[in-house]
Scaffold this active site. Structure first.
Site, PDB file in Angstrom:
ATOM      1  CG  HIS A   9      -0.563  -0.283   6.088  1.00 27.71           C
ATOM      2  ND1 HIS A   9      -0.843   1.065   6.168  1.00 27.71           N
ATOM      3  CD2 HIS A   9      -1.421  -0.789   5.157  1.00 27.71           C
ATOM      4  CE1 HIS A   9      -1.828   1.357   5.325  1.00 27.71           C
ATOM      5  NE2 HIS A   9      -2.193   0.244   4.712  1.00 27.71           N
ATOM      6  CG  HIS A  28      -6.252  -4.302   6.000  1.00 25.90           C
ATOM      7  ND1 HIS A  28      -6.855  -3.070   5.782  1.00 25.90           N
ATOM      8  CD2 HIS A  28      -6.597  -4.660   7.279  1.00 25.90           C
ATOM      9  CE1 HIS A  28      -7.547  -2.721   6.873  1.00 25.90           C
ATOM     10  NE2 HIS A  28      -7.398  -3.666   7.785  1.00 25.90           N
ATOM     11  CG  ASP A  61      -1.838  -1.177   1.319  1.00 24.68           C
ATOM     12  OD1 ASP A  61      -1.483  -2.256   0.802  1.00 24.68           O
ATOM     13  OD2 ASP A  61      -2.908  -1.032   1.925  1.00 24.68           O
ATOM     14  CG  HIS A  68      -8.901   3.141   3.908  1.00 24.26           C
ATOM     15  ND1 HIS A  68      -9.733   3.783   4.803  1.00 24.26           N
ATOM     16  CD2 HIS A  68      -7.981   2.473   4.649  1.00 24.26           C
ATOM     17  CE1 HIS A  68      -9.335   3.487   6.033  1.00 24.26           C
ATOM     18  NE2 HIS A  68      -8.288   2.696   5.975  1.00 24.26           N
ATOM     19  CG  HIS A 102      -7.232  -5.004   1.591  1.00 23.69           C
ATOM     20  ND1 HIS A 102      -6.048  -4.342   1.372  1.00 23.69           N
ATOM     21  CD2 HIS A 102      -7.936  -4.222   2.451  1.00 23.69           C
ATOM     22  CE1 HIS A 102      -6.045  -3.206   2.047  1.00 23.69           C
ATOM     23  NE2 HIS A 102      -7.182  -3.118   2.720  1.00 23.69           N
TER      24      HIS A 102
END
Ligand SMILES: [Fe+2]
Ligand SMILES: [Fe+2]
Length: 259
Positions: free
Chosen positions: A178, A176, A8, A68, A151
């Site tokens: 991170h 997702h 991401d 998001h 995700h």
């Protein structure tokens, strides 16, 4: 086929990392196709026409997404028309956005890219297992080379998806959280797998947001205004090489670089 999947891209500092370092990373690994999860591209929340255009120009071919995706309200109509940005396939059918993409490389190799979202600690979504089962025959008619971004919050859900799709797709890549996991492998039937590829952007933070802001919120329980961090920039990614005759992975390599 040599694939680079970038974790991401978070906010403007994540975007800058891509502008500065993606061309040399693609050269180093002789990349044919470059994918990234784009749900945090714009101020850490969502993706816009302007931010995605610059990243496409910088060398990203396709964006997967997640919870998001629609956070930038003004971009919703753009997301309906931009085929290179995928919505999670198992969101409700009426949710706007593209379900999957068949990408053609410069050498005319085909790669199908799909994004699924987990059900644990996430908003409402259909079963990712049932949904991918419905779509796989359609995808496999077009190509054996298939990459799935799962995700999800829960490690177990991502791990289970890896085994569920082993031998049926080329790669299952988790996103997702991170935070990159050190469990990259090729599963027994030839599917490349990692639980989470991580994040590209500020790692001296709480998953991209300034750490003092998150601490204040967690310690006091009071609302705070999120600000994107600029500290501890990293590229987190995964390199996968697949045999494009069989669709099986032959190599997976984890990339975690401080920049
Ligand atoms: Fe994210
Ligand atoms: Fe997410």
């Amino acid at each position: 086929m040599k694939i680079l999947f970038i974790g991401d891209i978070f906010g403007k500092y994540g975007r800058q990392v891509i502008f500065d370092y993606l061309p040399s990373l693609k050269d180093e690994f002789e990349i044919d196709v470059c994918i990234s999860n784009g749900e945090n591209v714009a101020q850490g929340r969502g993706i816009t026409e302007k931010t995605s255009r610059k990243l496409f120009e910088a060398g990203i071919d396709i964006f997967t997404s997640g919870n998001h995706l629609w956070d930038q309200r003004d971009s919703i109509s753009f997301l309906e028309t931009e085929k290179r940005i995928l919505k999670p396939l198992n969101y409700p059918e009426k949710a706007l956005g593209n379900n999957y993409l068949i990408h053609y490389t410069a050498n005319k190799q085909k790669l199908a890219v799909v994004c699924l979202i987990g059900q644990a600690f996430m908003g409402p979504a259909n079963s990712p297992f049932e949904t991918i089962d419905k779509f796989l025959p359609e995808l496999r008619k077009k190509t054996n080379n298939i990459l799935v971004d799962i995700h999800a919050e829960a490690t177990a859900e991502k791990r289970a998806m890896g085994f569920y799709l082993d031998g049926r797709v080329s790669a299952v890549i988790g996103t997702h959280t991170h935070i990159q996991t050190a469990d990259e492998e090729i599963l027994p039937q030839g599917t490349a797998y990692i639980t989470d590829v991580g994040m590209t952007g500020p790692h001296d933070s709480v998953i991209g947001i300034k750490k003092n802001i998150i601490l204040e919120r967690m310690v006091t329980g009071m609302p705070t205004r999120y600000e994107v961090s600029s500290e501890g920039l990293q590229i987190n990614a995964i390199f996968i090489n697949i045999d494009d005759k069989t669709g099986r992975a032959v190599e997976i390599q984890r990339i975690k670089r401080k920049v």
